[in-house]
Scaffold this motif. Sequence first.
Motif, mmCIF file in Angstrom:
data_model
loop_
_atom_site.group_PDB
_atom_site.id
_atom_site.type_symbol
_atom_site.label_atom_id
_atom_site.label_comp_id
_atom_site.label_asym_id
_atom_site.label_seq_id
_atom_site.Cartn_x
_atom_site.Cartn_y
_atom_site.Cartn_z
ATOM 1 N N LYS A 65 4.598 14.284 -1.580
ATOM 2 C CA LYS A 65 3.905 14.621 -0.349
ATOM 3 C C LYS A 65 2.406 14.389 -0.526
ATOM 4 C CE LYS A 65 7.228 18.150 1.117
ATOM 5 N NZ LYS A 65 7.425 19.566 1.539
ATOM 6 N N ALA A 66 1.738 13.999 0.541
ATOM 7 C CA ALA A 66 0.287 13.784 0.474
ATOM 8 C C ALA A 66 -0.311 14.001 1.857
ATOM 9 C CB ALA A 66 -0.028 12.378 -0.035
ATOM 10 N N GLU A 67 -1.634 14.226 1.889
ATOM 11 C CA GLU A 67 -2.313 14.518 3.150
ATOM 12 C C GLU A 67 -3.764 14.075 3.094
ATOM 13 O OE1 GLU A 67 -3.387 18.381 6.032
ATOM 14 O OE2 GLU A 67 -2.232 18.646 4.177
ATOM 15 N N LEU A 68 -4.266 13.536 4.204
ATOM 16 C CA LEU A 68 -5.704 13.356 4.389
ATOM 17 C C LEU A 68 -6.243 14.694 4.890
ATOM 18 C CD1 LEU A 68 -6.209 9.872 6.095
ATOM 19 C CD2 LEU A 68 -6.641 10.504 3.713
ATOM 20 N N THR A 69 -6.970 15.369 4.052
ATOM 21 C CA THR A 69 -7.360 16.751 4.298
ATOM 22 C C THR A 69 -8.088 16.906 5.635
ATOM 23 O OG1 THR A 69 -7.618 16.990 1.913
ATOM 24 C CG2 THR A 69 -8.531 18.736 3.281
ATOM 25 N N GLY A 70 -7.654 17.903 6.401
ATOM 26 C CA GLY A 70 -8.324 18.245 7.647
ATOM 27 C C GLY A 70 -7.976 17.384 8.829
ATOM 28 N N THR A 71 -7.104 16.361 8.642
ATOM 29 C CA THR A 71 -6.771 15.452 9.739
ATOM 30 C C THR A 71 -5.386 15.682 10.307
ATOM 31 O OG1 THR A 71 -5.780 13.757 8.328
ATOM 32 C CG2 THR A 71 -8.181 13.682 8.618
ATOM 33 N N GLN A 72 -4.556 16.452 9.630
ATOM 34 C CA GLN A 72 -3.148 16.629 9.973
ATOM 35 C C GLN A 72 -2.369 15.326 9.887
ATOM 36 O OE1 GLN A 72 -2.253 19.324 13.327
ATOM 37 N NE2 GLN A 72 -4.465 19.705 13.492
ATOM 38 N N HIS A 73 -2.889 14.367 9.123
ATOM 39 C CA HIS A 73 -2.171 13.136 8.807
ATOM 40 C C HIS A 73 -1.484 13.331 7.464
ATOM 41 C CE1 HIS A 73 -4.536 11.539 12.067
ATOM 42 N NE2 HIS A 73 -4.012 10.329 11.926
ATOM 43 N N ARG A 74 -0.154 13.344 7.474
ATOM 44 C CA ARG A 74 0.607 13.652 6.270
ATOM 45 C C ARG A 74 1.700 12.619 6.061
ATOM 46 N NH1 ARG A 74 0.345 18.609 9.235
ATOM 47 N NH2 ARG A 74 -1.177 20.057 8.319
ATOM 48 N N ILE A 75 2.123 12.481 4.795
ATOM 49 C CA ILE A 75 3.235 11.603 4.454
ATOM 50 C C ILE A 75 4.141 12.306 3.463
ATOM 51 C CG2 ILE A 75 1.947 10.473 2.573
ATOM 52 C CD1 ILE A 75 3.461 7.897 3.228
ATOM 53 N N SER A 76 5.429 12.099 3.624
ATOM 54 C CA SER A 76 6.396 12.572 2.636
ATOM 55 C C SER A 76 7.389 11.442 2.374
ATOM 56 C CB SER A 76 7.136 13.822 3.129
ATOM 57 O OG SER A 76 7.919 13.531 4.270
ATOM 58 N N VAL A 77 7.800 11.313 1.122
ATOM 59 C CA VAL A 77 8.723 10.259 0.713
ATOM 60 C C VAL A 77 9.854 10.904 -0.082
ATOM 61 C CG1 VAL A 77 9.002 8.108 -0.575
ATOM 62 C CG2 VAL A 77 6.866 8.554 0.647
ATOM 63 N N THR A 78 11.075 10.692 0.362
ATOM 64 C CA THR A 78 12.222 11.319 -0.290
ATOM 65 C C THR A 78 12.377 10.834 -1.722
ATOM 66 O OG1 THR A 78 13.358 11.523 1.839
ATOM 67 C CG2 THR A 78 14.703 11.700 -0.154
ATOM 68 N N SER A 79 12.278 9.524 -1.914
ATOM 69 C CA SER A 79 12.478 8.972 -3.259
ATOM 70 C C SER A 79 11.625 7.730 -3.463
ATOM 71 C CB SER A 79 13.953 8.625 -3.473
ATOM 72 O OG SER A 79 14.168 8.085 -4.761
ATOM 73 N N THR A 80 11.030 7.629 -4.647
ATOM 74 C CA THR A 80 10.232 6.469 -5.039
ATOM 75 C C THR A 80 10.740 5.951 -6.376
ATOM 76 O OG1 THR A 80 8.233 7.343 -3.982
ATOM 77 C CG2 THR A 80 7.923 5.631 -5.648
ATOM 78 N N THR A 81 10.872 4.634 -6.491
ATOM 79 C CA THR A 81 11.084 4.019 -7.804
ATOM 80 C C THR A 81 9.887 3.135 -8.087
ATOM 81 O OG1 THR A 81 12.329 2.164 -6.836
ATOM 82 C CG2 THR A 81 13.596 4.054 -7.623
ATOM 83 N N ALA A 82 9.368 3.226 -9.310
ATOM 84 C CA ALA A 82 8.172 2.471 -9.682
ATOM 85 C C ALA A 82 8.350 1.893 -11.077
ATOM 86 C CB ALA A 82 6.940 3.372 -9.637
ATOM 87 N N ALA A 83 7.904 0.645 -11.248
ATOM 88 C CA ALA A 83 7.998 -0.009 -12.552
ATOM 89 C C ALA A 83 6.881 -1.020 -12.686
ATOM 90 C CB ALA A 83 9.354 -0.696 -12.713
ATOM 91 N N ASP A 84 6.523 -1.332 -13.912
ATOM 92 C CA ASP A 84 5.545 -2.370 -14.226
ATOM 93 C C ASP A 84 6.274 -3.471 -14.981
ATOM 94 O OD1 ASP A 84 3.446 -3.979 -15.009
ATOM 95 O OD2 ASP A 84 2.821 -2.640 -16.634
ATOM 96 N N HIS A 85 6.320 -4.656 -14.390
ATOM 97 C CA HIS A 85 7.097 -5.743 -14.988
ATOM 98 C C HIS A 85 6.494 -6.251 -16.292
ATOM 99 C CE1 HIS A 85 9.876 -5.822 -11.677
ATOM 100 N NE2 HIS A 85 8.877 -5.951 -10.809
ATOM 101 N N LYS A 86 5.243 -5.903 -16.561
ATOM 102 C CA LYS A 86 4.648 -6.237 -17.859
ATOM 103 C C LYS A 86 4.755 -5.077 -18.849
ATOM 104 C CE LYS A 86 1.578 -10.047 -16.800
ATOM 105 N NZ LYS A 86 0.254 -10.661 -17.083
ATOM 106 N N GLN A 87 5.309 -3.969 -18.377
ATOM 107 C CA GLN A 87 5.600 -2.810 -19.223
ATOM 108 C C GLN A 87 4.354 -2.268 -19.936
ATOM 109 O OE1 GLN A 87 9.034 -3.491 -21.732
ATOM 110 N NE2 GLN A 87 10.073 -4.676 -20.143
#
Length: 298
Positions: A65-87
């Motif tokens: 979850k994240a928010e731009l403070t004081g703007t009521q602009h928010r985001i939530s993400v159920t699931s994230t997968t992240a990888a670096d192909h150069k490891q």
Amino acid sequence: MLHHPARFLRILASKAGFSLLALGSLATLPAASADTLPHLSAECFTYSPGQVIKTGHGVTIKGMKAELTGTQHRISVTSTTAADHKQKMDAAALTRLNAAVAYAALTAYHRGMTDVCSTQPLPEIEEVKNTLPELHWTGITMTRPDRVSTASSAHVNVLSTTPTIHVVFAAEGLHSAGAILLPPALSGDVSFVPAAKPPYHLTINNLQTAINGSDIKGSGTVVAGEGTKNLQANIHLSIGRIGKMISQVHQLAPAKIQAALTIARIFSKNEPDHHVGWHINVNKGTITVNGISIPIAF
């Protein structure tokens, strides 16, 4: 919903500019703590990573979850997968990158940096250089005071990082109640050289989407200064078979949206392959479309 006939052109410009500009932010942000990004104060941006699970050469993040403070602009993400192909990026670095992408997405949704954020320079990121990170989000909800928007998935893939950052992205399953002109999917290709502070220069190599069977393409350049008032953009947009879009929207849309599409068509110029186009110039809050000044704020 559209409430001004000229707003259709403004929406087209924002899709080609703001969303891609904000995606560029992912490569200019530093490391994140559990609550915020270190060089952005909690008065600007807050971030909660949820549950972080190491998976081989990457991570799975549940409940971010994240928010731009004081703007009521928010985001939530159920699931994230992240990888670096150069490891080269470890789990902590990938989690920080995820926070940066969340900040970027919220900046786009807000249509630019808040006043508080714009006064806080972003140092060049060394962590992403010489890496090839890739992120995939599922179950995305973005809220602001006037609406809730959702997407089934979003994908960001960094193709190169030295010296130019080259990013491709795609989002699918886009939905917002009452937003008749919101496309169900959007993809693009953008490149830029990261900067420590504004102005940020972005090249839109390619933007693609479709609404009601009419394909939309965009390209151009964006220069963002401190706050939306200092935005400059030169964007070319074209729509194929706009008559089909107008006829289909006519069956569902209020009169103001129909008028917006009709006026947008009047401003357009004929292009090959059954397309019409607009050259949109945004300069410090004013808009020119095909050389004609539009008396509305961006």
